[in-house]
Write a protein that holds these residues in place. Structure first.
Motif, mmCIF file in Angstrom:
data_model
loop_
_atom_site.group_PDB
_atom_site.id
_atom_site.type_symbol
_atom_site.label_atom_id
_atom_site.label_comp_id
_atom_site.label_asym_id
_atom_site.label_seq_id
_atom_site.Cartn_x
_atom_site.Cartn_y
_atom_site.Cartn_z
ATOM 1 N N PHE A 8 -9.428 5.992 -6.522
ATOM 2 C CA PHE A 8 -7.911 6.562 -5.335
ATOM 3 C C PHE A 8 -7.245 5.339 -5.320
ATOM 4 O O PHE A 8 -5.839 5.440 -5.379
ATOM 5 C CB PHE A 8 -8.641 7.009 -3.927
ATOM 6 C CG PHE A 8 -6.780 6.622 -3.113
ATOM 7 C CD1 PHE A 8 -5.829 7.378 -2.874
ATOM 8 C CD2 PHE A 8 -7.689 6.776 -1.449
ATOM 9 C CE1 PHE A 8 -4.686 7.356 -1.784
ATOM 10 C CE2 PHE A 8 -6.733 6.627 -1.047
ATOM 11 C CZ PHE A 8 -5.359 7.294 -0.158
ATOM 12 N N ILE A 9 -8.161 4.007 -4.997
ATOM 13 C CA ILE A 9 -7.566 2.780 -4.825
ATOM 14 C C ILE A 9 -7.246 2.708 -6.358
ATOM 15 O O ILE A 9 -6.108 2.228 -6.212
ATOM 16 C CB ILE A 9 -8.562 2.082 -4.719
ATOM 17 C CG1 ILE A 9 -9.302 2.808 -2.898
ATOM 18 C CG2 ILE A 9 -8.186 0.279 -4.865
ATOM 19 C CD1 ILE A 9 -10.437 1.227 -2.359
ATOM 20 N N ALA A 10 -7.952 3.042 -7.575
ATOM 21 C CA ALA A 10 -7.419 2.114 -8.654
ATOM 22 C C ALA A 10 -5.860 3.035 -9.082
ATOM 23 O O ALA A 10 -5.048 2.031 -9.511
ATOM 24 C CB ALA A 10 -8.227 2.845 -9.939
ATOM 25 N N GLN A 11 -5.962 4.476 -8.878
ATOM 26 C CA GLN A 11 -4.524 5.212 -9.015
ATOM 27 C C GLN A 11 -3.798 4.100 -8.536
ATOM 28 O O GLN A 11 -1.929 3.860 -8.956
ATOM 29 C CB GLN A 11 -5.189 6.358 -8.440
ATOM 30 C CG GLN A 11 -5.621 6.955 -9.558
ATOM 31 C CD GLN A 11 -4.765 7.920 -10.350
ATOM 32 O OE1 GLN A 11 -3.689 7.500 -11.157
ATOM 33 N NE2 GLN A 11 -5.358 7.413 -11.820
ATOM 34 N N MET A 12 -3.805 3.824 -6.989
ATOM 35 C CA MET A 12 -2.899 3.382 -5.837
ATOM 36 C C MET A 12 -2.631 1.891 -6.853
ATOM 37 O O MET A 12 -1.029 1.521 -6.397
ATOM 38 C CB MET A 12 -3.500 3.195 -4.931
ATOM 39 C CG MET A 12 -3.311 4.708 -3.679
ATOM 40 S SD MET A 12 -1.699 5.546 -3.183
ATOM 41 C CE MET A 12 -0.422 4.233 -2.429
ATOM 42 N N ARG A 13 -3.218 1.336 -6.809
ATOM 43 C CA ARG A 13 -3.312 0.058 -7.643
ATOM 44 C C ARG A 13 -2.345 0.127 -8.997
ATOM 45 O O ARG A 13 -1.239 -0.154 -9.070
ATOM 46 C CB ARG A 13 -4.439 -0.677 -7.769
ATOM 47 C CG ARG A 13 -4.428 -2.132 -8.220
ATOM 48 C CD ARG A 13 -5.331 -2.920 -8.776
ATOM 49 N NE ARG A 13 -6.570 -2.635 -7.761
ATOM 50 C CZ ARG A 13 -6.557 -3.693 -7.038
ATOM 51 N NH1 ARG A 13 -6.058 -4.521 -7.243
ATOM 52 N NH2 ARG A 13 -7.712 -3.786 -6.013
ATOM 53 N N HIS A 14 -2.954 0.951 -9.562
ATOM 54 C CA HIS A 14 -2.176 1.685 -11.075
ATOM 55 C C HIS A 14 -0.267 1.656 -11.034
ATOM 56 O O HIS A 14 -0.009 0.958 -11.480
ATOM 57 C CB HIS A 14 -2.564 2.734 -11.601
ATOM 58 C CG HIS A 14 -1.940 3.589 -12.842
ATOM 59 N ND1 HIS A 14 -2.246 2.279 -14.134
ATOM 60 C CD2 HIS A 14 -1.271 4.054 -13.081
ATOM 61 C CE1 HIS A 14 -1.155 2.961 -15.349
ATOM 62 N NE2 HIS A 14 -0.864 3.928 -14.302
ATOM 63 N N TRP A 15 -0.536 2.661 -10.019
ATOM 64 C CA TRP A 15 0.875 3.311 -10.360
ATOM 65 C C TRP A 15 1.876 2.235 -9.165
ATOM 66 O O TRP A 15 3.128 1.782 -9.558
ATOM 67 C CB TRP A 15 1.409 4.721 -9.315
ATOM 68 C CG TRP A 15 1.092 5.233 -10.293
ATOM 69 C CD1 TRP A 15 -0.295 6.218 -9.665
ATOM 70 C CD2 TRP A 15 0.831 6.210 -10.932
ATOM 71 N NE1 TRP A 15 -1.109 7.392 -10.890
ATOM 72 C CE2 TRP A 15 0.167 7.003 -11.897
ATOM 73 C CE3 TRP A 15 2.422 6.086 -11.726
ATOM 74 C CZ2 TRP A 15 0.635 7.519 -12.541
ATOM 75 C CZ3 TRP A 15 2.495 7.058 -13.267
ATOM 76 C CH2 TRP A 15 1.992 7.852 -13.507
ATOM 77 N N ALA A 16 1.439 1.136 -8.025
ATOM 78 C CA ALA A 16 2.196 -0.128 -7.970
ATOM 79 C C ALA A 16 2.091 -0.958 -8.594
ATOM 80 O O ALA A 16 3.981 -1.587 -8.487
ATOM 81 C CB ALA A 16 1.369 0.009 -6.939
ATOM 82 N N ASN A 17 1.800 -1.342 -9.533
ATOM 83 C CA ASN A 17 1.765 -2.162 -10.162
ATOM 84 C C ASN A 17 2.789 -2.415 -11.920
ATOM 85 O O ASN A 17 2.841 -2.668 -12.061
ATOM 86 C CB ASN A 17 0.651 -2.643 -10.744
ATOM 87 C CG ASN A 17 0.326 -3.882 -9.919
ATOM 88 O OD1 ASN A 17 0.287 -4.147 -8.901
ATOM 89 N ND2 ASN A 17 -1.136 -3.715 -9.682
ATOM 90 N N LEU A 18 2.956 -1.109 -11.906
ATOM 91 C CA LEU A 18 3.752 -0.190 -13.136
ATOM 92 C C LEU A 18 5.115 -0.920 -13.313
ATOM 93 O O LEU A 18 5.171 -1.016 -12.695
ATOM 94 C CB LEU A 18 3.478 1.232 -13.590
ATOM 95 C CG LEU A 18 3.452 2.186 -14.365
ATOM 96 C CD1 LEU A 18 2.286 1.469 -15.062
ATOM 97 C CD2 LEU A 18 3.792 3.588 -14.690
ATOM 98 N N GLU A 19 5.244 -1.204 -14.359
ATOM 99 C CA GLU A 19 6.713 -1.461 -14.118
ATOM 100 C C GLU A 19 7.024 -1.228 -16.534
ATOM 101 O O GLU A 19 6.303 -0.023 -16.524
ATOM 102 C CB GLU A 19 5.770 -3.189 -15.299
ATOM 103 C CG GLU A 19 5.817 -3.891 -13.946
ATOM 104 C CD GLU A 19 5.392 -5.485 -14.743
ATOM 105 O OE1 GLU A 19 5.340 -5.802 -15.664
ATOM 106 O OE2 GLU A 19 5.491 -6.271 -13.468
#
Length: 226
Positions: A8-19
């Motif tokens: 869950f944490i990794a998904q939130m981080r991934h999508w929030a940082n995606l460019e």
């Protein structure tokens, strides 16, 4: 099978940082979590929960996240300024985010024109979805998963485990008598490691990986069901 806080944490981080172009913000087209898509604060959190394997019930917006998720293993923790990694930071009327740990949270904030809809899909500013230092919105509460790292296994999962161990099919999902008998057999494994080994070695291929935490959660869940 089981929801994972780390995922869950990794998904939130991934999508929030995606460019390029990343994930943008829109309250009307809010269930489009993909590169070049759009979400709002609550659909972002709920979508990442689902990807991580969590049951989100009828949760659809900040106003019902508390009531829906607390039916499914989440508990309300007070906003004491010390969230735990994986906590859902919730202001029921206005905003939600997820604490990532180490002083950071992930969230969906606002679109590139400072509004809630009408912008271009994708993260046009780098801040529509973002990782930000922790702040107090203020949050009305933290929603914390009570089982720690693992979502409690469902009755169907417990039946699959029992079937794998005892090499027999479990009767219908509504047959509580058969379910209870099977669980009493499972409970005879006094040594948790023995139970884990039995599951790991006997579970049919394709049933998913199970950890000791999965087993403990399953046993705890089914004892409550008896």
């Amino acid at each position: 099978m089981a929801g994972r806080i780390r995922t869950f944490i990794a998904q939130m981080r991934h999508w929030a940082n995606l460019e390029n172009p990343g994930v943008g913000y829109d309250q009307f087209n809010r269930w489009d979590l993909e590169n070049g898509g759009t979400v709002d604060c609550s659909s972002f959190v709920i979508s990442c929960l689902r990807i991580a394997g969590f049951d989100t019930g009828g949760a659809t917006f900040t106003g019902n996240m508390r009531s829906e998720l607390t039916k499914l293993g989440w508990v309300v923790a007070p906003n004491n300024g010390n969230p735990q990694a994986g906590d859902i930071l919730l202001n029921d009327g206005d905003h939600t985010a997820v604490y990532l740990g180490r002083g950071l949270l992930a969230q969906a904030s606002i679109n590139e024109i400072g509004g809630i809809t009408g912008g271009t899909p994708g993260n046009q500013t780098g801040g529509e979805t973002n990782v930000h230092s922790y702040y107090d919105f203020p949050w009305k509460c933290y929603l914390r998963f009570a089982e720690g790292d693992d979502m409690p296994l469902t009755d169907a999962d417990a039946k699959k485990i029992a079937d794998a161990i005892f090499r027999r099919r479990i009767w219908g999902s509504d047959d509580k008598r058969d379910f209870a008998t099977t669980i009493r057999h499972i409970a005879k494994f006094a040594d948790t490691d023995a139970l884990v080994n039995a599951i790991v070695h006997d579970l049919p291929e394709g049933s998913g990986d199970l950890t000791k935490a999965d087993v403990v959660a399953a046993v705890r869940r089914v004892f409550h069901a008896l």
